[in-house]
Motif scaffolding. Structure first.
Motif, PDB file in Angstrom:
ATOM      1  N   PRO A 335       0.826  -1.207   0.000  1.00 13.14           N
ATOM      2  CA  PRO A 335       0.000   0.000   0.000  1.00 13.14           C
ATOM      3  C   PRO A 335       0.858   1.254   0.000  1.00 13.14           C
ATOM      4  CG  PRO A 335       0.035  -0.978   2.178  1.00 13.14           C
ATOM      5  CD  PRO A 335       0.763  -1.923   1.268  1.00 13.14           C
ATOM      6  N   GLY A 336       0.353   2.297  -0.640  1.00 12.34           N
ATOM      7  CA  GLY A 336       1.027   3.586  -0.604  1.00 12.34           C
ATOM      8  C   GLY A 336       0.690   4.286   0.701  1.00 12.34           C
ATOM      9  N   PRO A 337       0.599   5.614   0.684  1.00  9.18           N
ATOM     10  CA  PRO A 337       0.198   6.337   1.898  1.00  9.18           C
ATOM     11  C   PRO A 337      -1.158   5.840   2.389  1.00  9.18           C
ATOM     12  CG  PRO A 337       1.010   7.854   0.221  1.00  9.18           C
ATOM     13  CD  PRO A 337       0.889   6.511  -0.446  1.00  9.18           C
ATOM     14  N   ILE A 338      -1.264   5.627   3.689  1.00 13.71           N
ATOM     15  CA  ILE A 338      -2.520   5.126   4.266  1.00 13.71           C
ATOM     16  C   ILE A 338      -3.397   6.319   4.618  1.00 13.71           C
ATOM     17  CG2 ILE A 338      -3.529   3.788   6.151  1.00 13.71           C
ATOM     18  CD1 ILE A 338      -0.978   2.167   6.276  1.00 13.71           C
ATOM     19  N   ASN A 339      -4.470   6.490   3.868  1.00 17.66           N
ATOM     20  CA  ASN A 339      -5.370   7.628   4.055  1.00 17.66           C
ATOM     21  C   ASN A 339      -6.698   7.153   4.630  1.00 17.66           C
ATOM     22  OD1 ASN A 339      -3.556   9.566   2.846  1.00 17.66           O
ATOM     23  ND2 ASN A 339      -4.080   8.662   0.861  1.00 17.66           N
ATOM     24  N   TYR A 340      -6.987   7.610   5.849  1.00 19.68           N
ATOM     25  CA  TYR A 340      -8.220   7.215   6.519  1.00 19.68           C
ATOM     26  C   TYR A 340      -9.390   8.095   6.092  1.00 19.68           C
ATOM     27  CZ  TYR A 340      -5.475   4.280   9.648  1.00 19.68           C
ATOM     28  OH  TYR A 340      -4.646   3.311  10.146  1.00 19.68           O
ATOM     29  N   LYS A 341     -10.568   7.488   6.024  1.00 12.57           N
ATOM     30  CA  LYS A 341     -11.793   8.222   5.743  1.00 12.57           C
ATOM     31  C   LYS A 341     -12.541   8.427   7.062  1.00 12.57           C
ATOM     32  CE  LYS A 341     -15.343   6.042   4.070  1.00 12.57           C
ATOM     33  NZ  LYS A 341     -16.237   5.284   3.159  1.00 12.57           N
ATOM     34  N   THR A 342     -12.900   9.672   7.341  1.00  9.37           N
ATOM     35  CA  THR A 342     -13.625   9.971   8.576  1.00  9.37           C
ATOM     36  C   THR A 342     -15.058   9.457   8.476  1.00  9.37           C
ATOM     37  OG1 THR A 342     -12.286  11.934   8.995  1.00  9.37           O
ATOM     38  CG2 THR A 342     -14.406  11.812  10.114  1.00  9.37           C
ATOM     39  N   VAL A 343     -15.488   8.746   9.534  1.00 11.03           N
ATOM     40  CA  VAL A 343     -16.842   8.204   9.588  1.00 11.03           C
ATOM     41  C   VAL A 343     -17.574   8.839  10.767  1.00 11.03           C
ATOM     42  CG1 VAL A 343     -18.240   6.108   9.739  1.00 11.03           C
ATOM     43  CG2 VAL A 343     -15.992   6.025   8.666  1.00 11.03           C
ATOM     44  N   LYS A 344     -18.568   9.639  10.532  1.00 14.46           N
ATOM     45  CA  LYS A 344     -19.417  10.274  11.549  1.00 14.46           C
ATOM     46  C   LYS A 344     -18.717  11.380  12.324  1.00 14.46           C
ATOM     47  CE  LYS A 344     -22.572   6.383  12.198  1.00 14.46           C
ATOM     48  NZ  LYS A 344     -23.189   5.434  13.160  1.00 14.46           N
ATOM     49  N   ASN A 345     -17.497  11.133  12.830  1.00 13.43           N
ATOM     50  CA  ASN A 345     -16.776  12.154  13.594  1.00 13.43           C
ATOM     51  C   ASN A 345     -15.282  11.908  13.457  1.00 13.43           C
ATOM     52  OD1 ASN A 345     -15.853  10.442  16.034  1.00 13.43           O
ATOM     53  ND2 ASN A 345     -18.063  10.069  15.970  1.00 13.43           N
ATOM     54  N   ASN A 346     -14.488  12.904  13.896  1.00 14.28           N
ATOM     55  CA  ASN A 346     -13.036  12.827  13.691  1.00 14.28           C
ATOM     56  C   ASN A 346     -12.371  11.705  14.478  1.00 14.28           C
ATOM     57  OD1 ASN A 346     -12.925  14.985  11.903  1.00 14.28           O
ATOM     58  ND2 ASN A 346     -12.734  16.503  13.552  1.00 14.28           N
ATOM     59  N   ASP A 347     -13.065  11.130  15.440  1.00 11.68           N
ATOM     60  CA  ASP A 347     -12.475  10.067  16.249  1.00 11.68           C
ATOM     61  C   ASP A 347     -12.847   8.674  15.767  1.00 11.68           C
ATOM     62  OD1 ASP A 347     -10.687  10.984  18.226  1.00 11.68           O
ATOM     63  OD2 ASP A 347     -12.325  11.918  19.314  1.00 11.68           O
ATOM     64  N   PHE A 348     -13.513   8.591  14.639  1.00  9.49           N
ATOM     65  CA  PHE A 348     -13.803   7.273  14.048  1.00  9.49           C
ATOM     66  C   PHE A 348     -13.415   7.330  12.579  1.00  9.49           C
ATOM     67  CE2 PHE A 348     -15.611   3.421  12.731  1.00  9.49           C
ATOM     68  CZ  PHE A 348     -16.007   2.693  13.844  1.00  9.49           C
ATOM     69  N   LYS A 349     -12.377   6.582  12.230  1.00 11.53           N
ATOM     70  CA  LYS A 349     -11.846   6.608  10.873  1.00 11.53           C
ATOM     71  C   LYS A 349     -11.656   5.185  10.381  1.00 11.53           C
ATOM     72  CE  LYS A 349      -9.251  10.788  12.091  1.00 11.53           C
ATOM     73  NZ  LYS A 349      -7.907  11.391  12.221  1.00 11.53           N
ATOM     74  N   GLU A 350     -11.724   5.013   9.070  1.00 10.49           N
ATOM     75  CA  GLU A 350     -11.522   3.678   8.505  1.00 10.49           C
ATOM     76  C   GLU A 350     -10.682   3.750   7.242  1.00 10.49           C
ATOM     77  OE1 GLU A 350     -15.458   3.013   5.737  1.00 10.49           O
ATOM     78  OE2 GLU A 350     -15.633   2.467   7.873  1.00 10.49           O
ATOM     79  N   VAL A 351     -10.045   2.645   6.903  1.00  2.00           N
ATOM     80  CA  VAL A 351      -9.227   2.550   5.702  1.00  2.00           C
ATOM     81  C   VAL A 351      -9.384   1.135   5.140  1.00  2.00           C
ATOM     82  CG1 VAL A 351      -7.145   1.834   6.964  1.00  2.00           C
ATOM     83  CG2 VAL A 351      -6.925   2.934   4.728  1.00  2.00           C
ATOM     84  N   THR A 352      -9.376   1.018   3.820  1.00  7.44           N
ATOM     85  CA  THR A 352      -9.545  -0.289   3.187  1.00  7.44           C
ATOM     86  C   THR A 352      -8.403  -0.566   2.210  1.00  7.44           C
ATOM     87  OG1 THR A 352     -10.916   0.653   1.425  1.00  7.44           O
ATOM     88  CG2 THR A 352     -12.062  -0.234   3.353  1.00  7.44           C
ATOM     89  N   LEU A 353      -8.157  -1.840   1.990  1.00  8.17           N
ATOM     90  CA  LEU A 353      -7.246  -2.300   0.945  1.00  8.17           C
ATOM     91  C   LEU A 353      -8.101  -3.036  -0.075  1.00  8.17           C
ATOM     92  CD1 LEU A 353      -4.260  -2.816  -0.035  1.00  8.17           C
ATOM     93  CD2 LEU A 353      -4.452  -5.028   1.125  1.00  8.17           C
ATOM     94  N   GLU A 354      -8.076  -2.575  -1.308  1.00  6.81           N
ATOM     95  CA  GLU A 354      -8.909  -3.172  -2.348  1.00  6.81           C
ATOM     96  C   GLU A 354      -8.065  -3.648  -3.530  1.00  6.81           C
ATOM     97  OE1 GLU A 354     -12.205  -0.782  -3.545  1.00  6.81           O
ATOM     98  OE2 GLU A 354     -12.588  -0.021  -1.508  1.00  6.81           O
ATOM     99  N   LYS A 355      -8.555  -4.670  -4.204  1.00 10.30           N
ATOM    100  CA  LYS A 355      -7.923  -5.173  -5.427  1.00 10.30           C
ATOM    101  C   LYS A 355      -9.025  -5.611  -6.385  1.00 10.30           C
ATOM    102  CE  LYS A 355      -4.609  -8.516  -7.254  1.00 10.30           C
ATOM    103  NZ  LYS A 355      -3.722  -9.672  -6.951  1.00 10.30           N
ATOM    104  N   ASP A 356      -9.028  -5.017  -7.547  1.00 12.94           N
ATOM    105  CA  ASP A 356     -10.042  -5.319  -8.568  1.00 12.94           C
ATOM    106  C   ASP A 356     -11.460  -5.150  -8.023  1.00 12.94           C
ATOM    107  OD1 ASP A 356      -7.954  -5.991 -10.303  1.00 12.94           O
ATOM    108  OD2 ASP A 356      -7.975  -8.090  -9.639  1.00 12.94           O
ATOM    109  N   GLY A 357     -11.637  -4.104  -7.198  1.00 13.83           N
ATOM    110  CA  GLY A 357     -12.963  -3.814  -6.663  1.00 13.83           C
ATOM    111  C   GLY A 357     -13.363  -4.660  -5.471  1.00 13.83           C
TER     112      GLY A 357
END
Length: 476
Positions: A335-357
């Motif tokens: 993975p390159g830079p790990i960029n989290y997506k904020t979910v609902k508030n700044n204290d809950f974040k998630e990140v995924t690793l995907e391949k071919d969708g």
């Protein structure tokens, strides 16, 4: 203690309570042989307890002390230990051990005092004194050795060892999944004692299988100091008095767990925990700050080290490091830079690793009890598709721990947290934990080829705390 964990006032859990009849043992009454009627107890105007036996003899009873072990055994609260003055986990205990060493007539039997410094308190104190974290660590080294410490260690090696073990635990868990089986639920980090205590008392055996068995960095450091260090230095284990400097009061609770007491050596991995606030108080009472000129922190393998941080969150970067290594070893993805997506508030974040969708890995960081509650409810409804969650009880994680220093003047909490996070991100980043040469040296000479010892030294168990049903605990 006069200071309290700010997180306890920011949640909708009723865990911020003062000492009450639910968590106080007022007196200890010994049974008298030969007594038929039993003793009478009366309460004097000053609140003291007087016992009168069958023969009219009176004596004043001593109040029984509350220990952290009592709090762990009680299901009435989560972190009310913070409201109780606990002598064995305070500056008072430090003064006692420093004095004992100074007055010892036999230096070879005197306490060998070892401090282990977490990075978050160093950064918090650097904000207070407006100097760099590196300079702050050197001044702390000078101050603590001036008080009587023999070693002042950097705790980074224990943090890396904890992450390394958590990586192995997660990868083993992922590889053990049967193809086509239902999602087993996430692996939850266990380095936050406030979260672990809440889980044990509130959700018990249902949630414990999801919690990592890897020791926290504090307790990992305890294993290093009490099991590895004596061999390297030739110091008797029973002489070592180990103190950790941590960002939250709940670390005192963690160090007092019976799981971290050895019946064989009759000692704890960590003898005393002091916080950022307590270190500041200790310094203000004993030294002119500007007069301190120190040197780099000690390394547990010998020599001196600069402080460094891990990439990722200010709580140690568990999510980032487990994500990156498992992506490479399990899915052969870099993975390159790990960029989290904020979910609902700044204290809950998630990140995924995907391949071919297709989503291969889904990680999250959940800080604060509000987000912890939401996560647990999701798990109960079997709607949680995260593979790994880094959990901390304090909003914004360990940099905003309940025992970190408070904002001053016109500075807001938000401003201070922002400064702490920026400072943390600018500290030199070390090698990845799995590439840390110190770990290779330690593991090679200490645990190499002994998997049973490695498991017993670096892992632990968590336990359900039964709810109290005694009628005395009914609230009228």
């Amino acid at each position: 203690m006069s200071q309290f964990s700010g997180v306890l006032q920011l949640t909708d859990l009723d865990d911020f309570i003062n000492p009450s009849q639910e968590c106080i043992k007022p007196v200890k009454v010994e049974k008298v042989a030969g007594s038929k009627k039993g003793a009478k107890i009366q309460i004097e105007a000053d609140g003291s307890y007087i016992e009168e036996n069958d023969w009219g003899e009176k004596k004043k009873l001593e109040k029984a002390s509350i220990t952290l072990a009592d709090c762990l055994a009680c299901s009435g609260c989560i972190t009310s230990a913070e409201t109780v003055l606990i002598e064995q986990q305070s500056n008072k205990q430090l003064y006692k051990i420093f004095r004992e060493k100074k007055e010892s007539a036999e230096p070879e039997n005197a306490p060998f005092i070892v401090f282990s410094l977490a990075l978050q308190p160093i950064i918090s104190l650097s904000a207070k004194y407006k100097i760099s974290p590196q300079e702050m660590s050197e001044k702390l080294n000078a101050f603590l050795k001036g008080m009587g410490a023999d070693l002042v260690l950097d705790m980074k090696v224990a943090e890396d060892l904890s992450i390394l073990e958590q990586q192995d635990e997660f990868i083993s868990r992922v590889r053990g999944r049967k193809e086509g089986a239902k999602h087993p639920g996430p692996l939850l980090t266990s380095s936050c004692p406030g979260w672990v205590c809440y889980a044990e008392k509130t959700h018990g055996n249902w949630i414990l299988p999801f919690i990592s068995k890897v020791k926290s960095p504090q307790q990992m450091m305890g294993s290093l100091v009490k099991d590895y260090l004596p061999t390297r230095l030739g110091v008797r284990q029973d002489r070592i008095f180990h103190v950790t400097v941590m960002p939250c009061f709940d670390k005192k609770l963690e160090a007092s767990r019976e799981d971290f007491f050895s019946d064989v050596t009759e000692c704890r991995d960590v003898d005393c925990v002091v916080t950022s606030l307590e270190i500041q108080e200790l310094m203000e009472e004993n030294v002119e700050f500007e007069s301190l000129f120190g040197e780099k922190l000690d390394s547990i393998t010998g020599g001196k080290v600069d402080i460094s941080s891990n990439s990722g969150s200010g709580s140690g970067g568990y999510s980032d490091h487990v994500f990156r290594r498992s992506a490479l070893e399990v899915w052969n993805q870099t993975p390159g830079p790990i960029n989290y997506k904020t979910v609902k508030n700044n204290d809950f974040k998630e990140v995924t690793l995907e391949k071919d969708g297709v989503v291969l890995l889904k990680f999250a960081i959940a800080n604060g009890f509000r987000n912890i509650q939401n996560l647990v409810q999701k798990m109960k409804r079997k709607r949680c598709d995260y593979d790994f969650v880094e959990i901390m009880a304090c909003p914004s994680g360990c940099l905003n721990g309940g025992a970190q220093l408070r904002p001053e003047g016109e500075q807001t909490s938000k401003d201070l947290i922002g400064w702490l996070e920026e400072t943390y991100s600018n500290i030199n980043k070390s090698d990845l934990p799995e590439q840390n040469p110190l770990l290779s040296e330690i593991l090679g000479s200490w645990l190499e080829g002994n998997s049973d010892k490695r498991t017993s030294i670096l892992h632990t168990e968590y336990h359900e705390v039964e709810k109290m049903t005694n009628n005395l605990f009914i609230k009228w």
